[in-house]
Design an enzyme around this catalytic site. Structure first.
Site, PDB file in Angstrom:
ATOM      1  CB  CYS A  63     -25.519 -42.158  26.908  1.00 12.11           C
ATOM      2  SG  CYS A  63     -24.954 -40.577  27.528  1.00 12.11           S
ATOM      3  CG  ASN A 112     -28.002 -37.551  28.628  1.00 17.89           C
ATOM      4  OD1 ASN A 112     -27.941 -38.647  29.184  1.00 17.89           O
ATOM      5  ND2 ASN A 112     -27.417 -37.318  27.470  1.00 17.89           N
ATOM      6  CG  HIS A 152     -29.857 -41.874  25.706  1.00 16.16           C
ATOM      7  ND1 HIS A 152     -29.753 -41.932  27.079  1.00 16.16           N
ATOM      8  CD2 HIS A 152     -28.965 -40.941  25.300  1.00 16.16           C
ATOM      9  CE1 HIS A 152     -28.828 -41.069  27.477  1.00 16.16           C
ATOM     10  NE2 HIS A 152     -28.339 -40.455  26.418  1.00 16.16           N
TER      11      HIS A 152
HETATM   12  C1  LIG Z   1     -26.579 -28.987  22.692  1.00 17.96           C
HETATM   13  C2  LIG Z   1     -27.788 -28.614  21.847  1.00 17.96           C
HETATM   14  C3  LIG Z   1     -29.031 -28.562  22.725  1.00 17.96           C
HETATM   15  C4  LIG Z   1     -27.535 -27.215  21.274  1.00 17.96           C
HETATM   16  O1  LIG Z   1     -28.640 -26.863  20.464  1.00 17.96           O
HETATM   17  P1  LIG Z   1     -28.399 -26.133  19.063  1.00 17.96           P
HETATM   18  O2  LIG Z   1     -29.720 -25.800  18.514  1.00 17.96           O
HETATM   19  O3  LIG Z   1     -27.482 -27.026  18.267  1.00 17.96           O
HETATM   20  O4  LIG Z   1     -27.688 -24.839  19.531  1.00 17.96           O
HETATM   21  P2  LIG Z   1     -26.242 -24.273  19.086  1.00 17.96           P
HETATM   22  O5  LIG Z   1     -25.164 -25.131  19.659  1.00 17.96           O
HETATM   23  O6  LIG Z   1     -26.288 -24.081  17.608  1.00 17.96           O
HETATM   24  O7  LIG Z   1     -26.249 -22.898  19.821  1.00 17.96           O
HETATM   25  C5  LIG Z   1     -27.154 -21.881  19.457  1.00 17.96           C
HETATM   26  C6  LIG Z   1     -26.842 -20.670  20.296  1.00 17.96           C
HETATM   27  O8  LIG Z   1     -27.221 -20.927  21.651  1.00 17.96           O
HETATM   28  C7  LIG Z   1     -26.140 -20.620  22.528  1.00 17.96           C
HETATM   29  N1  LIG Z   1     -26.202 -21.500  23.673  1.00 17.96           N
HETATM   30  C8  LIG Z   1     -25.586 -22.693  23.858  1.00 17.96           C
HETATM   31  N2  LIG Z   1     -25.905 -23.188  25.069  1.00 17.96           N
HETATM   32  C9  LIG Z   1     -26.721 -22.308  25.640  1.00 17.96           C
HETATM   33  C10 LIG Z   1     -27.391 -22.273  26.875  1.00 17.96           C
HETATM   34  N3  LIG Z   1     -27.269 -23.261  27.788  1.00 17.96           N
HETATM   35  N4  LIG Z   1     -28.175 -21.208  27.154  1.00 17.96           N
HETATM   36  C11 LIG Z   1     -28.322 -20.218  26.283  1.00 17.96           C
HETATM   37  N5  LIG Z   1     -27.713 -20.180  25.085  1.00 17.96           N
HETATM   38  C12 LIG Z   1     -26.926 -21.224  24.777  1.00 17.96           C
HETATM   39  C13 LIG Z   1     -24.918 -20.833  21.671  1.00 17.96           C
HETATM   40  O9  LIG Z   1     -23.824 -20.118  22.205  1.00 17.96           O
HETATM   41  C14 LIG Z   1     -25.374 -20.309  20.343  1.00 17.96           C
HETATM   42  O10 LIG Z   1     -25.274 -18.923  20.361  1.00 17.96           O
HETATM   43  P3  LIG Z   1     -24.779 -18.124  19.056  1.00 17.96           P
HETATM   44  O11 LIG Z   1     -25.780 -18.464  17.990  1.00 17.96           O
HETATM   45  O12 LIG Z   1     -24.803 -16.713  19.506  1.00 17.96           O
HETATM   46  O13 LIG Z   1     -23.423 -18.666  18.765  1.00 17.96           O
HETATM   47  C15 LIG Z   1     -28.002 -29.622  20.684  1.00 17.96           C
HETATM   48  O14 LIG Z   1     -26.968 -29.505  19.752  1.00 17.96           O
HETATM   49  C16 LIG Z   1     -28.062 -31.038  21.192  1.00 17.96           C
HETATM   50  O15 LIG Z   1     -28.980 -31.429  21.864  1.00 17.96           O
HETATM   51  N6  LIG Z   1     -27.070 -31.890  20.810  1.00 17.96           N
HETATM   52  C17 LIG Z   1     -27.018 -33.257  21.294  1.00 17.96           C
HETATM   53  C18 LIG Z   1     -26.382 -33.283  22.648  1.00 17.96           C
HETATM   54  C19 LIG Z   1     -26.578 -34.590  23.364  1.00 17.96           C
HETATM   55  O16 LIG Z   1     -27.657 -35.092  23.452  1.00 17.96           O
HETATM   56  N7  LIG Z   1     -25.482 -35.117  23.916  1.00 17.96           N
HETATM   57  C20 LIG Z   1     -25.493 -36.303  24.691  1.00 17.96           C
HETATM   58  C21 LIG Z   1     -25.678 -37.506  23.842  1.00 17.96           C
HETATM   59  S1  LIG Z   1     -25.612 -38.959  24.798  1.00 17.96           S
END
Ligand SMILES: CC(C)(COP(=O)(O)OP(=O)(O)OC[C@H]1O[C@@H](n2cnc3c(N)ncnc32)[C@H](O)[C@@H]1OP(=O)(O)O)[C@@H](O)C(=O)NCCC(=O)NCCS
Length: 337
Positions: A119, A288, A258
């Site tokens: 990205c 994104n 970004h």
């Molecule tokens: C991906 C992201 C949004 C997840 O948010 P988070 O607060 O870390 O959430 P978690 O991964 O801890 O998941 C929390 C719960 O939501 C659930 N979950 C994950 N995706 C889900 C979705 N699309 N819908 C509903 N629930 C979801 C998980 O299974 C988890 O459930 P559990 O607690 O029963 O295990 C966050 O980590 C993020 O933004 N990371 C950066 C990603 C990014 O920007 N990548 C590109 C960079 S260029």
């Protein structure tokens, strides 16, 4: 890598972008997988994203974006002598989408190639084009950032599929009387490579029945680790480029981070001390878009009249690699302005 401009003033004189027509809302996604609008909005700020039509490839999005950028710069494609396309989803492994675009645009004198920095690709490509122009190797460059990530998303993996969208943006870079780019800071930490990657399809694990069966051609991500990395480098990279250029946070008029996630942007914005009204956000509408994210956000800001000549614009990208990159530019009028 860090450096500030010394010598020729080089700026963006044209800007264009393109997203596919098809909108997929969070509600529509929740009919395809176990997710819901509330979760996606709360965790990411994303409301909808654009997804390419089956016959639409990366160069199909880049081409109109380039036409718009060239028109704004008042240039014909034949005057371009450098085309860099930052992407992780080229039309095909080779030839490069840059070469395909050069042909479709009618730029026979251009050096044309692709650049892979996740990205962050657009920031890397802009810095590279800047260096080639400053060094006298090229005179007029087209820098394109774009991805059709929907093609490499695992639509059965709700933890990644909801985050991304398709789109592309292009800028023309050329010498200007004054203003333009003040400096760049770029970096990479390959030890974090497997936090965000596509395991197969390269020389390590070429396509086979097994790689396909194991869904190894799709994006794999450790969301929490990438979140921590993103919030850290968005701040450190912005601070580094500002310091290198002898500017402060207060000098920044427009902040273009970004567009990965509203929570990441909010975190960085507050840590840096940049007011909300100076921050460009469109991740709610596009998700994104990887290398398309910063040029799309620039085009959005320009359309809203937020990019005025003389204003200081801070851009910071981060992504797979893991990589990061910032650029600081004193905005100038377009080629016709
Ligand atoms: C991906 C992201 C949004 C997840 O948010 P988070 O607060 O870390 O959430 P978690 O991964 O801890 O998941 C929390 C719960 O939501 C659930 N979950 C994950 N995706 C889900 C979705 N699309 N819908 C509903 N629930 C979801 C998980 O299974 C988890 O459930 P559990 O607690 O029963 O295990 C966050 O980590 C993020 O933004 N990371 C950066 C990603 C990014 O920007 N990548 C590109 C960079 S260029």
């Amino acid at each position: 890598m860090i450096g500030s401009a010394n010598g020729t003033a080089i700026s963006i004189t044209g800007l264009g972008c393109r997203v596919p027509e098809r909108v997929i809302t969070n509600d529509e996604l929740s009919t395809m997988m176990d997710t819901n609008d509330e979760w996606i909005r709360e965790r990411t700020g994303i409301r909808e994203r654009r997804i390419a039509a089956p016959e639409e490839a990366l160069s199909d999005l880049c081409l109109p974006a380039c036409h718009d950028a060239l028109e704004q710069a008042g240039l014909d494609a034949s005057e371009i002598d450098l085309i860099i396309v930052a992407t992780v989803t080229p039309d095909m492994a080779f030839p490069s989408t840059g070469a395909i675009l050069a042909d479709r645009l009618g730029a026979p004198d251009a050096a044309a190639y692709d650049l892979s920095a996740g990205c962050t690709g657009f920031m890397y490509a802009v810095a590279q084009a800047y260096g080639m122009l400053a060094g006298g190797l090229a005179k007029k460059a087209l820098v394109v950032g774009g991805d059709v990530l929907s093609r490499i998303l695992d639509w059965s993996d709700r933890s990644t599929a909801v985050l991304f969208g398709d789109g592309a943006g292009a800028v023309v870079l050329e010498a200007v009387p004054a203003g333009g780019f003040l400096g760049f800071e770029l970096g990479a930490d390959g030890s974090g490579g497997q936090q965000l990657y596509v395991p197969a399809g390269g020389s390590r694990s070429p396509a086979s029945e097994e790689t396909v069966a194991e869904r190894m051609h799709f994006v794999k991500m450790n969301g929490r680790e990438v979140f921590k990395f993103a919030t850290r480098v968005l701040v450190s990279s912005a601070q580094a480029v500002l310091e290198e250029c002898g500017r402060s946070i207060e000098d920044v008029d427009v902040y273009v981070p970004h567009q990965a996630n509203v929570r990441i942007i909010e975190h960085a914005r507050q840590k840096l001390g940049i007011p909300e009204e100076k921050t460009v956000i469109d991740v709610d509408r596009y998700g994104n878009t990887s290398s398309g994210s910063i040029p799309l956000a620039l085009a959005d800001a320009a359309a809203d009249g937020r990019l005025r000549p003389g204003e200081l614009v801070l851009m910071t990208g981060m992504g797979a690699g893991l990589t990061w990159g910032s650029g600081l530019i004193e905005w100038t009028a377009g080629g016709n302005g």
